[in-house]
Design a protein around this motif. Structure first.
Motif, PDB file in Angstrom:
ATOM      1  N   THR A  54       0.823  -1.213   0.000  1.00 17.66           N
ATOM      2  CA  THR A  54       0.000   0.000   0.000  1.00 17.66           C
ATOM      3  C   THR A  54       0.856   1.262   0.000  1.00 17.66           C
ATOM      4  OG1 THR A  54      -1.578  -1.248   1.344  1.00 17.66           O
ATOM      5  CG2 THR A  54      -1.959   1.109   1.093  1.00 17.66           C
ATOM      6  N   SER A  55       1.837   1.322   0.887  1.00 19.18           N
ATOM      7  CA  SER A  55       2.625   2.546   1.035  1.00 19.18           C
ATOM      8  C   SER A  55       3.508   2.823  -0.176  1.00 19.18           C
ATOM      9  CB  SER A  55       3.494   2.455   2.296  1.00 19.18           C
ATOM     10  OG  SER A  55       4.412   1.379   2.208  1.00 19.18           O
ATOM     11  N   ARG A  56       3.721   1.807  -1.013  1.00 20.40           N
ATOM     12  CA  ARG A  56       4.573   1.998  -2.184  1.00 20.40           C
ATOM     13  C   ARG A  56       3.813   2.598  -3.370  1.00 20.40           C
ATOM     14  NH1 ARG A  56       7.616  -3.955  -2.054  1.00 20.40           N
ATOM     15  NH2 ARG A  56       7.398  -4.244   0.207  1.00 20.40           N
ATOM     16  N   PHE A  57       2.479   2.645  -3.255  1.00 12.54           N
ATOM     17  CA  PHE A  57       1.669   3.109  -4.376  1.00 12.54           C
ATOM     18  C   PHE A  57       0.632   4.132  -3.901  1.00 12.54           C
ATOM     19  CE2 PHE A  57       3.411  -0.946  -5.597  1.00 12.54           C
ATOM     20  CZ  PHE A  57       3.891  -0.675  -6.882  1.00 12.54           C
ATOM     21  N   PRO A  58       1.076   5.372  -3.690  1.00 12.89           N
ATOM     22  CA  PRO A  58       0.144   6.414  -3.225  1.00 12.89           C
ATOM     23  C   PRO A  58      -0.972   6.681  -4.231  1.00 12.89           C
ATOM     24  CG  PRO A  58       2.264   7.353  -3.880  1.00 12.89           C
ATOM     25  CD  PRO A  58       2.448   5.879  -3.827  1.00 12.89           C
ATOM     26  N   GLU A  59      -0.808   6.243  -5.483  1.00 11.64           N
ATOM     27  CA  GLU A  59      -1.884   6.411  -6.466  1.00 11.64           C
ATOM     28  C   GLU A  59      -3.184   5.778  -5.986  1.00 11.64           C
ATOM     29  OE1 GLU A  59       1.936   5.863  -9.023  1.00 11.64           O
ATOM     30  OE2 GLU A  59       1.149   5.140  -7.119  1.00 11.64           O
ATOM     31  N   LEU A  60      -3.063   4.718  -5.169  1.00 11.55           N
ATOM     32  CA  LEU A  60      -4.243   3.982  -4.718  1.00 11.55           C
ATOM     33  C   LEU A  60      -5.051   4.729  -3.651  1.00 11.55           C
ATOM     34  CD1 LEU A  60      -2.666   0.426  -4.419  1.00 11.55           C
ATOM     35  CD2 LEU A  60      -4.358   1.150  -6.103  1.00 11.55           C
ATOM     36  N   LEU A  61      -4.432   5.683  -2.999  1.00 13.43           N
ATOM     37  CA  LEU A  61      -5.082   6.322  -1.855  1.00 13.43           C
ATOM     38  C   LEU A  61      -6.243   7.215  -2.253  1.00 13.43           C
ATOM     39  CD1 LEU A  61      -1.920   7.178   0.268  1.00 13.43           C
ATOM     40  CD2 LEU A  61      -3.368   5.133   0.326  1.00 13.43           C
ATOM     41  N   ASN A  62      -6.343   7.566  -3.531  1.00 12.59           N
ATOM     42  CA  ASN A  62      -7.423   8.452  -3.981  1.00 12.59           C
ATOM     43  C   ASN A  62      -8.586   7.694  -4.615  1.00 12.59           C
ATOM     44  OD1 ASN A  62      -5.990  10.815  -3.234  1.00 12.59           O
ATOM     45  ND2 ASN A  62      -4.773  10.666  -5.113  1.00 12.59           N
ATOM     46  N   ILE A  63      -8.580   6.363  -4.509  1.00  5.35           N
ATOM     47  CA  ILE A  63      -9.645   5.567  -5.117  1.00  5.35           C
ATOM     48  C   ILE A  63     -10.974   5.798  -4.390  1.00  5.35           C
ATOM     49  CG2 ILE A  63     -10.491   3.210  -5.425  1.00  5.35           C
ATOM     50  CD1 ILE A  63      -7.676   2.330  -5.968  1.00  5.35           C
TER      51      ILE A  63
END
Length: 297
Positions: A54-63
């Motif tokens: 999770t922490s390696r892909f901040p792109e996912l945090l805006n889903i």
């Protein structure tokens, strides 16, 4: 199941002459498997081995999804934003591995500005508090399409009716291959079955020259094509082929340095490989046979 480590169903490998007539087919993305757990706007992501990423892909945090909870199954691919603007976007396996292996907060923040992660999805395993594994692939796909809308971060992998035609197209474009899905099959976790979901890789072949031999440690033959270094063969051929090579190569030694013995003239061989890496090397090269330098590639 939600926010717990689960092992997804793996793709059963088939040869090109075993392509099925199933009507659900997709391109095989060249990245790594990713399971996205979503609950009330919070996201966690895991690799197929259970590593939390999770922490390696901040792109996912805006889903934002129109459901309370879900587990999405797909791939992580990575686009290089530094490519020339007049070139179509291209994703590289090398870049996906670079993103996967970048773990520090500062490193992730820096690299995400130039290597953008995207997650093409092909399945959904859990919805609003309940597993939906018993549903058929066809039914799960309809659910997936209702849950995920295409964005910069997520998309639903397109499906095609004809697996044979799709495989030929993938081969022409130098892509990794195709995946095939049985429309009537449920999902089985931590398993692999040729009756559920399969993969067919579009391997490439090339004639290489063996220019060097690793002297210590693991097996290794340095490979070149028309004088350009293209990597190391690390999957050893059969004992008979190595023995035959060693008998000839003893007469061709022209020097040694840094743990390698160099040959001249060079011995040619046919190599099977997955694709070229971003820097022009052969990915996962495997020996096929010795041949003449002018053999058809």
């Amino acid at each position: 199941m939600l926010n717990q480590i689960i092992k997804p169903m793996l793709l059963y490998p088939l040869q090109p002459n075993q392509i099925k007539s199933w009507k659900y087919n997709s391109l095989k993305w060249d990245g790594f498997r990713a399971l996205i757990h979503y609950e009330n706007d919070k996201v966690r992501a895991f690799s197929r081995h259970g590593t939390e990423i999770t922490s390696r892909f901040p792109e996912l945090l805006n889903i934002k999804l129109p459901v309370k909870s879900a587990i999405l199954d797909g791939e992580c691919i990575v686009f290089d934003l530094n490519q020339p603007k007049d070139h179509p976007p291209k994703y590289w396996w090398d870049d996906a591995m670079t993103r996967f292996n970048t773990k520090t907060e500062s490193g992730v923040k820096r690299i995400a500005t130039t290597l953008r992660a995207h997650f093409p999805l092909w399945d959904i395993l859990y919805l609003n508090g309940k597993p939906i594994l018993e549903k058929t692939f066809k039914e799960r796909r309809e659910v997936l399409k209702s849950v995920v809308k295409t964005s910069e971060t997520l998309s639903v992998t397109p499906l095609y009716d004809n697996g044979h035609e799709l495989f030929q197209k993938a081969k022409e474009l130098g892509l990794e291959g195709v995946c095939q899905y049985s429309g009537d099959a449920p999902m089985i976790l931590n398993g692999r079955s040729e009756h559920h979901v399969v993969k067919v890789k579009a391997y490439q072949y090339i004639t290489c020259q063996i220019e060097s031999i690793r002297l210590k440690g693991n097996f290794g033959w340095g490979l070149s094509v028309n004088g350009k270094y293209v990597g190391v063969l690390e999957f050893p051929p059969s004992h008979d082929e190595i023995r035959a090579f060693n008998q000839i190569s003893k007469q061709l030694i022209c020097g040694e340095s840094k743990g390698w013995r160099y040959l001249e003239p060079l011995i040619s061989c046919k190599i099977k490989f997955q694709c070229f890496t971003k820097d022009g090397k052969l990915r996962s090269p495997k020996f096929e046979e010795f041949c003449t330098p002018n053999s058809v590639q």
